[in-house]
Design an enzyme around this catalytic site. Structure first.
Site, PDB file in Angstrom:
ATOM      1  N   CYS A 133       0.818  -1.213   0.000  1.00 30.27           N
ATOM      2  CA  CYS A 133       0.000   0.000   0.000  1.00 30.27           C
ATOM      3  C   CYS A 133       0.853   1.265   0.000  1.00 30.27           C
ATOM      4  CB  CYS A 133      -0.960   0.000   1.178  1.00 30.27           C
ATOM      5  SG  CYS A 133      -0.187  -0.357   2.778  1.00 30.27           S
ATOM      6  N   HIS A 258      -2.547   6.669   4.099  1.00 26.61           N
ATOM      7  CA  HIS A 258      -1.104   6.890   4.075  1.00 26.61           C
ATOM      8  C   HIS A 258      -0.817   8.192   3.328  1.00 26.61           C
ATOM      9  CE1 HIS A 258      -0.658   3.056   5.762  1.00 26.61           C
ATOM     10  NE2 HIS A 258      -0.033   2.396   4.790  1.00 26.61           N
TER      11      HIS A 258
END
Length: 349
Positions: A133, A258
């Site tokens: 990710c 993120h």
């Protein structure tokens, strides 16, 4: 996809954060599922999950469990993926794996839907891998810039949410915030947390009110597994082994999303205006305020595109831009990309 195409699908790791998000994405995108099997650990055996107005019962992996399936989505720890993904492929399914087990295997394509979809055409092992990710979020924005000017070197700083460490990470942060509620004093001086908030099972220091500059496990040269993944996966996805990367991956007390700060040096003179024009029309990217915006993880949580802002010409170095990218690590960073790859494969059938 044609209207009469339907698929028999399984999710391995269906009760985890990514598995739960995958169920949501499959339903939201109306992926043509005719049969859905959900697998989890023995702890979740018998648990009921909802999909499309129906309920399914979680099963454990067993011999023959993949028979007759078209797609198997895998989001489990590497040892389990290494054992069961090949078995699903042998049973005739296309395996889309979210673990790190096969990412660097030369016979397994590592694919981001908006970046290198043509790599799906070669699948010698019947397995397609999704990147980490932390790689997925920024590379969606970096790819069009690389195609235009060639990335020479990147200095990367990541700010990774606790959901990247799974349900245990989310729970650990929530418990620590709860223990510190109304006690701002214990977050304001060294040693104040001692005896008040103990380190948890996921991190050896408190994550609430803190940042931990060590995402992943320490590997060669003192870099972490997350930092090495960023370098190696970027090179493979962009088909360029000459890209140089130095990264520092940091865990922050954010639940979902993120964020990545990128200082990117290109192989030719490359202006901010050129970059902004490319990012404005790049698939999977939403550019904020013509590159002047400052997107935050909360703004990216629960949506498909990655958000890009703070695009600047670096005054200290030629051919270099700074930019900031954030995205939902559970969605685009994992579940969405996996479903997009299945859609692309159906379209190619």
């Amino acid at each position: 996809m044609t209207k009469d195409q339907t698929s028999k699908v399984a999710i391995v790791g269906a009760t985890g954060l990514v598995g739960t998000e995958m169920l949501r994405v499959l339903e939201e995108r109306r992926f043509p599922v005719s049969e859905l099997r959900v697998f989890a650990s023995s702890r979740s055996e018998g648990r009921r999950l909802s999909f499309g107005g129906y309920e399914m019962t979680c099963e454990v992996l067993r011999d023959g469990c993949f028979d007759g399936l078209d797609f198997v989505f895998v989001d489990v720890d590497e040892p389990i993926a290494e054992e069961w993904a090949p078995r699903a492929a042998t049973a005739g399914a296309v395996v889309i794996d979210k673990s790190a087990a096969f990412r660097m295997d030369p016979d397994v394509p590592l694919v981001v839907a908006e970046v290198n979809p043509d790599d799906l055409d070669s699948r010698p092992k019947g397995i397609v891998s999704c990147p980490n990710c932390t790689t997925m979020v920024p590379i969606t924005a970096l790819a069009p810039l690389h195609r235009a000017a060639g990335i020479d070197r990147m200095v990367v700083s990541t700010y990774q949410s606790v959901s990247g460490a799974g349900q245990a990470g989310v729970r650990e942060l929530a418990e620590q915030w709860t223990k510190g509620d109304g006690r701002e004093d214990i977050f304001s001086r060294a040693g104040a947390l001692d005896g008040m908030i103990a380190s948890g099972d996921v991190w050896d220091r408190p994550i609430a009110g803190n940042v931990i500059p060590l995402a992943g496990s320490v590997k060669e040269a003192g870099y972490t597994s997350e930092e090495w993944k960023f370098l190696r996966e970027t090179r493979k996805i962009l088909h360029d082994l000459e890209i140089r990367v130095t990264a520092t991956c940091v865990r922050v007390p954010v639940y979902v999303g993120h964020a990545v700060a990128l200082n990117v040096q290109f192989r030719r003179d490359f202006s901010r205006a050129e970059a902004v024009a490319l990012l404005a029309r790049a698939p999977g990217v939403r550019l904020l305020d013509d590159g002047d915006g400052h997107p935050m993880p909360l703004e990216a949580a629960g949506i498909d595109p990655v958000l890009v802002g703070r695009v600047r010409q670096d005054p200290s170095q030629e051919n270099t831009l700074d930019l900031w990218v954030t995205g939902d690590n559970l969605r685009k960073g994992a579940a969405l990309n996996a479903v997009q790859l299945a859609e692309l494969l159906l379209a190619r059938a």
